[in-house]
Design a protein around this motif. Sequence first.
Motif, PDB file in Angstrom:
ATOM      1  N   TYR A  34       1.113  -1.120   0.589  1.00  0.00           N
ATOM      2  CA  TYR A  34      -0.254   0.154  -0.166  1.00  0.00           C
ATOM      3  C   TYR A  34       1.037   0.783  -0.005  1.00  0.00           C
ATOM      4  CZ  TYR A  34       1.271   0.867   5.056  1.00  0.00           C
ATOM      5  OH  TYR A  34       1.964   0.974   6.344  1.00  0.00           O
ATOM      6  N   ARG A  35       0.570   2.468  -0.914  1.00  0.00           N
ATOM      7  CA  ARG A  35       1.123   3.589  -1.031  1.00  0.00           C
ATOM      8  C   ARG A  35       1.483   4.442   0.602  1.00  0.00           C
ATOM      9  NH1 ARG A  35       1.866   7.335  -5.811  1.00  0.00           N
ATOM     10  NH2 ARG A  35      -0.678   7.483  -5.752  1.00  0.00           N
ATOM     11  N   SER A  36      -0.292   4.625   0.972  1.00  0.00           N
ATOM     12  CA  SER A  36       0.074   5.660   2.227  1.00  0.00           C
ATOM     13  C   SER A  36      -0.637   5.283   3.156  1.00  0.00           C
ATOM     14  CB  SER A  36      -0.349   6.802   1.792  1.00  0.00           C
ATOM     15  OG  SER A  36      -1.763   7.355   0.507  1.00  0.00           O
ATOM     16  N   ARG A  38      -2.287   3.924   5.888  1.00  0.00           N
ATOM     17  CA  ARG A  38      -1.904   2.750   7.324  1.00  0.00           C
ATOM     18  C   ARG A  38      -3.767   2.341   6.916  1.00  0.00           C
ATOM     19  NH1 ARG A  38       1.482  -1.373   8.666  1.00  0.00           N
ATOM     20  NH2 ARG A  38       1.134  -1.680  10.584  1.00  0.00           N
ATOM     21  N   GLN A  59       4.181  -1.383   3.130  1.00  0.00           N
ATOM     22  CA  GLN A  59       4.489   0.516   3.063  1.00  0.00           C
ATOM     23  C   GLN A  59       5.059  -0.384   2.352  1.00  0.00           C
ATOM     24  OE1 GLN A  59       6.489   2.910   2.941  1.00  0.00           O
ATOM     25  NE2 GLN A  59       4.453   3.929   1.026  1.00  0.00           N
ATOM     26  N   ASP A  61       6.225   1.957  -2.715  1.00  0.00           N
ATOM     27  CA  ASP A  61       5.329   2.554  -3.460  1.00  0.00           C
ATOM     28  C   ASP A  61       5.921   2.457  -4.987  1.00  0.00           C
ATOM     29  OD1 ASP A  61       4.672   4.980  -5.377  1.00  0.00           O
ATOM     30  OD2 ASP A  61       5.135   6.484  -4.041  1.00  0.00           O
TER      31      ASP A  61
END
Length: 247
Positions: A34-36, A38, A59, A61
């Motif tokens: 996942y990028r951002s 939480r 986490q 990107d």
Amino acid sequence: MADRDVMLVTGGSRGIGAAIVRLAGQGRQVAFFYRSSRAEAEACVRAAAAEGVQATPIQADVSDEASLLRGFEAVDKLGTLRVLVNNAGVTGGRSRLEDVTAAQLDEVLRVNVAGAFLCAREAVRRMSPRRGGAGGCIVNISSGAAKSGSPNAWIHYAATKGAMDTMTLGLAREVAAEGIRVNAVRPGVIATDIHADRSPEQFEAMTRMIPQGRMGQPEEVARMVLWLASEQASYVTGGLFDVSGGL
């Protein structure tokens, strides 16, 4: 390193990616990037646990190679990567081509093309017997936009999905003899927040275009992905599979 097979889903905290994680199958070890957010990642973990799936959020990107590599290192600590679902993607914003900016193009190319290529590269490095692996499976999440071109909205996005289709075809042939299968799923109009900015009139117009008369659900795409990742699809590679209600 743990001796356990792992499925990795990029962009796995929401939409189609979250549905894939949640429906992956009881007892399966799933990691997702996942990028951002939480909070979204933790919600996905809870939903997966309710289905008997152990999901680990990471986490990362995919548009940043250093971040992506750290993500794969975290996956390696969980076990042996056997399935990659290349799902992370962005639309770049709705725009006619005459109004597309360089920044929009840069974003969709970095995430949808470079990110998918680099994730596939890292997967092949782990799966190929040439590098000590034991085979595996890659499923790329493309889009029906690769066929339609998405005029007046997302030509830039559609072009990146066309690139993903081409990568699927080429990579499937490149690694078939190494026990790695590569396929792509091309969702049509799916009920996710990608369409959140559309008006009720636009939704109605979209639905009228679909032969089945309705939008698809993320779970319907997930089931195709998971079939391709299973042994039931052991002789299936280099395929582009539409999940689009007939579009």
